[in-house]
Scaffold this active site. Structure first.
Site, PDB file in Angstrom:
ATOM      1  N   LYS A 190      47.105  47.823  39.099  1.00  0.00           N
ATOM      2  CA  LYS A 190      45.859  47.561  39.096  1.00  0.00           C
ATOM      3  C   LYS A 190      45.843  46.508  38.311  1.00  0.00           C
ATOM      4  O   LYS A 190      45.260  45.669  38.939  1.00  0.00           O
ATOM      5  CB  LYS A 190      45.303  48.322  39.132  1.00  0.00           C
ATOM      6  CG  LYS A 190      43.734  48.367  38.492  1.00  0.00           C
ATOM      7  CD  LYS A 190      43.099  47.720  39.933  1.00  0.00           C
ATOM      8  CE  LYS A 190      42.118  47.058  38.852  1.00  0.00           C
ATOM      9  NZ  LYS A 190      40.961  46.568  40.485  1.00  0.00           N
ATOM     10  N   CYS A 244      35.869  42.860  35.605  1.00  0.00           N
ATOM     11  CA  CYS A 244      37.535  43.048  35.670  1.00  0.00           C
ATOM     12  C   CYS A 244      38.550  41.902  35.617  1.00  0.00           C
ATOM     13  O   CYS A 244      39.217  42.459  34.419  1.00  0.00           O
ATOM     14  CB  CYS A 244      37.791  43.548  37.220  1.00  0.00           C
ATOM     15  SG  CYS A 244      36.610  44.462  37.950  1.00  0.00           S
TER      16      CYS A 244
HETATM   17  N1  SAJ Z   1      37.268  32.751  40.240  1.00  0.00           N
HETATM   18  C1  SAJ Z   1      37.748  31.102  40.521  1.00  0.00           C
HETATM   19  N2  SAJ Z   1      37.908  30.446  41.207  1.00  0.00           N
HETATM   20  C2  SAJ Z   1      38.619  31.423  41.916  1.00  0.00           C
HETATM   21  C3  SAJ Z   1      38.343  32.888  42.044  1.00  0.00           C
HETATM   22  C4  SAJ Z   1      37.604  33.224  41.031  1.00  0.00           C
HETATM   23  O1  SAJ Z   1      36.937  30.807  39.132  1.00  0.00           O
HETATM   24  O2  SAJ Z   1      39.309  31.051  42.802  1.00  0.00           O
HETATM   25  C5  SAJ Z   1      36.280  33.204  39.333  1.00  0.00           C
HETATM   26  C6  SAJ Z   1      34.949  33.815  40.373  1.00  0.00           C
HETATM   27  O3  SAJ Z   1      33.621  32.831  40.418  1.00  0.00           O
HETATM   28  C7  SAJ Z   1      34.410  34.646  38.847  1.00  0.00           C
HETATM   29  C8  SAJ Z   1      36.068  35.728  38.420  1.00  0.00           C
HETATM   30  O4  SAJ Z   1      36.598  34.343  38.826  1.00  0.00           O
HETATM   31  O5  SAJ Z   1      33.638  34.110  38.063  1.00  0.00           O
HETATM   32  C9  SAJ Z   1      36.809  36.722  39.269  1.00  0.00           C
HETATM   33  O6  SAJ Z   1      35.739  36.696  40.976  1.00  0.00           O
HETATM   34  P1  SAJ Z   1      36.829  37.477  41.315  1.00  0.00           P
HETATM   35  O7  SAJ Z   1      36.199  37.408  43.031  1.00  0.00           O
HETATM   36  O8  SAJ Z   1      38.698  36.873  41.331  1.00  0.00           O
HETATM   37  O9  SAJ Z   1      37.539  39.060  41.263  1.00  0.00           O
HETATM   38  P2  SAJ Z   1      36.647  39.733  41.277  1.00  0.00           P
HETATM   39  O10 SAJ Z   1      35.927  39.948  40.038  1.00  0.00           O
HETATM   40  O11 SAJ Z   1      34.827  39.773  41.765  1.00  0.00           O
HETATM   41  O12 SAJ Z   1      37.392  41.264  41.781  1.00  0.00           O
HETATM   42  C10 SAJ Z   1      38.755  41.677  41.453  1.00  0.00           C
HETATM   43  C11 SAJ Z   1      39.593  42.185  42.571  1.00  0.00           C
HETATM   44  N3  SAJ Z   1      40.999  40.960  42.258  1.00  0.00           N
HETATM   45  C12 SAJ Z   1      41.028  40.401  42.477  1.00  0.00           C
HETATM   46  O13 SAJ Z   1      41.852  39.864  43.627  1.00  0.00           O
HETATM   47  C13 SAJ Z   1      42.910  40.487  42.170  1.00  0.00           C
HETATM   48  C14 SAJ Z   1      38.587  42.901  42.933  1.00  0.00           C
HETATM   49  O14 SAJ Z   1      40.374  43.182  44.029  1.00  0.00           O
HETATM   50  C15 SAJ Z   1      39.061  44.170  42.140  1.00  0.00           C
HETATM   51  O15 SAJ Z   1      39.207  45.616  42.509  1.00  0.00           O
HETATM   52  C16 SAJ Z   1      38.295  43.887  41.253  1.00  0.00           C
HETATM   53  O16 SAJ Z   1      38.831  42.658  40.848  1.00  0.00           O
HETATM   54  C17 SAJ Z   1      38.713  44.932  40.243  1.00  0.00           C
HETATM   55  O17 SAJ Z   1      37.342  46.023  40.075  1.00  0.00           O
HETATM   56  O18 SAJ Z   1      39.051  45.533  39.668  1.00  0.00           O
END
Ligand code: SAJ
Length: 423
Positions: free
Chosen positions: A215, A269
């Site tokens: 995880k 996360c």
């Molecule tokens: N972000 C970027 N660029 C990207 C993708 C995301 O800047 O290309 C930023 C987003 O705007 C945000 C942050 O990253 O601020 C995180 O967003 P996210 O959509 O990547 O992830 P979370 O935090 O919503 O959810 C993540 C997910 N993990 C993965 O994809 C590996 C989700 O599957 C997990 O269950 C969750 O963390 C968790 O609860 O751990």
């Protein structure tokens, strides 16, 4: 083998993970008792309401409560299985704060009977599932707890990390593969019986420490990849090259898939979990630490750019679009957009800053000390602003016509408007 759980199930923590999990299980005909320390949350769930926004969750909660399958309470009840879905934030030194997990384990302990299952879903550093068994064992010396290499246990303890993406939780909770790591193989098998109730993805059985690490690795992987995109953005900026065009082109290679730069990485996360790896092996996790630092620096860089742009005006009005940690959610935890707005407001105390977000109706606490900030509708804010900063690509913001941005300085940190025109 391939047993499916029957009985009563209690879930500790009625938040972004506990509540959707409760709905997924209750709608499969199992009696679920949601437990939360917050009486307001318990009252909301008991009325069939959801205290936060997540697509399709509200209808699920009201249905499960109306069917009488989901109830909520502040008191941990007796049950056949317990799922712990409480937060694991980090301490000042970035080690994991396991106090909520410990408190939940200690709440469960007095209620346990031989044959019960305890599953930790909260994202946790390696060794936490074992600690859950120890904390319970300390309060219940009468029960045999699972130990590696030993036969027989009264309580089956396992880790099944949540992996759902906010905004898509109700879909992913069903479709994602699940990793179930037991303190013993029998513990994993018993815990899997719960997920067989609703998971359509594969259930992968393993040991608890591998599940814990898998995880953390998933989120660290994403963090490192976002850091790569953010670093590309810095490099391209200094070389006067359009980073979005570079990524678009590079991603046409069959084995390249670069993520998107942005104003930083937020949520509860991804900015947290990689530190659990770093704090476990500080000398070895160099890339993971650097990625965290690159991403943590982003809000500062974006704010500095805005301040630079503001210098070209005598008395500019700045519109900042978006406050949540990512698009189309109402969650502001660890939001880089909020950090950017705060940094701009601090650096430009005499400048009027209009902030807008369709999911936020009051100025977040972290920004309440700035007298130069005002919450405004997006249309009015864009209309009045000299500088428009897009911080979160919420759908309504993406719809803003580029003609309305004409004559303004536009800083699109998400690349959401570049398809429309060269803004
Ligand atoms: N972000 C970027 N660029 C990207 C993708 C995301 O800047 O290309 C930023 C987003 O705007 C945000 C942050 O990253 O601020 C995180 O967003 P996210 O959509 O990547 O992830 P979370 O935090 O919503 O959810 C993540 C997910 N993990 C993965 O994809 C590996 C989700 O599957 C997990 O269950 C969750 O963390 C968790 O609860 O751990």
């Amino acid at each position: 083998m391939n047993e499916v759980f029957k009985g009563r199930l209690a879930i500790l923590g009625m938040g972004y993970i506990g509540l959707p999990t409760a709905v997924a299980i209750a709608t499969r005909g199992i009696d679920v008792i949601g437990v939360d320390v917050n009486p307001a949350t318990v009252a909301a769930v008991s009325r069939g309401e959801v205290p936060f926004i997540e697509p399709d969750l509200a209808v699920g909660v009201s249905g499960a409560v109306a069917m009488g399958r989901l109830t909520a309470t502040t008191e941990t009840p007796e049950a056949d299985a317990f799922i712990i879905a409480v937060p694991t934030p980090f301490n000042e030194d970035r080690t994991a704060d396991l106090s909520y997990v410990k408190a939940a384990s200690e709440q469960i302990a007095p209620k346990l009977k031989s044959g019960n299952i305890v599953v930790l879903e909260s994202t946790s550093p390696p060794g936490t599932t074992e600690k859950v068994a120890e904390w319970i064992g300390a309060l219940r010396p009468d029960l045999k707890m699972p130990r590696d290499g030993e036969n027989g246990t009264d309580i089956f303890v396992a880790h099944c990390p949540e992996r759902v993406l906010p905004g898509r939780i109700m879909i992913e909770i069903v479709t994602n593969d699940r990793v179930v790591g037991g303190l013993t193989p029998k513990c994993a098998e018993k815990a899997a019986s719960i997920y067989r109730l609703f998971a359509q993805g594969e259930i992968l059985l393993t040991d608890a420490a591998s599940a814990e690490m898998a995880k953390l690795v998933e989120n660290a992987y994403r963090d490192v990849n976002i850091a790569f995109a953010n670093e590309l953005s810095l490099i391209s900026e200094s070389l006067h090259i359009d980073v979005w065009e570079v990524i678009r082109l590079a991603n046409r290679h069959p084995r390249v898939s670069i993520l998107s730069p942005g104003p930083g990485v937020g949520g509860h996360c991804i900015p947290v979990d990689p530190w659990f790896i770093v704090s476990a092996v500080p000398g070895l996790a160099r890339l993971i630490r650097t990625a965290r630092e690159v991403n943590d620096h982003r809000p500062h860089h974006v704010a500095e750019q805005v301040v630079e742009k503001a210098k070209k005006f005598r008395s500019p009005t700045i519109a900042c679009l978006g406050l949540t940690f990512k698009a189309n959610v109402d969650d502001v935890r660890e939001s880089p957009a909020i950090e950017v707005v705060g940094l701009i407001a601090k650096a430009l105390p005499d400048t009027e800053i209009l902030v807008c977000d369709p999911y936020v109706d009051t100025i977040p606490k972290l920004l309440s000390g700035y007298g130069n900030l005002r919450l405004e509708g997006a249309n009015q804010a864009v209309e009045r602003a000299d500088i428009v900063v897009l911080l979160v690509e919420h759908e309504p913001f993406k719809m803003i016509k580029h003609t309305r941005l004409g004559g303004k300085v536009v800083y699109d940190t998400r690349g959401a408007w570049r398809q429309q025109a060269n803004v």
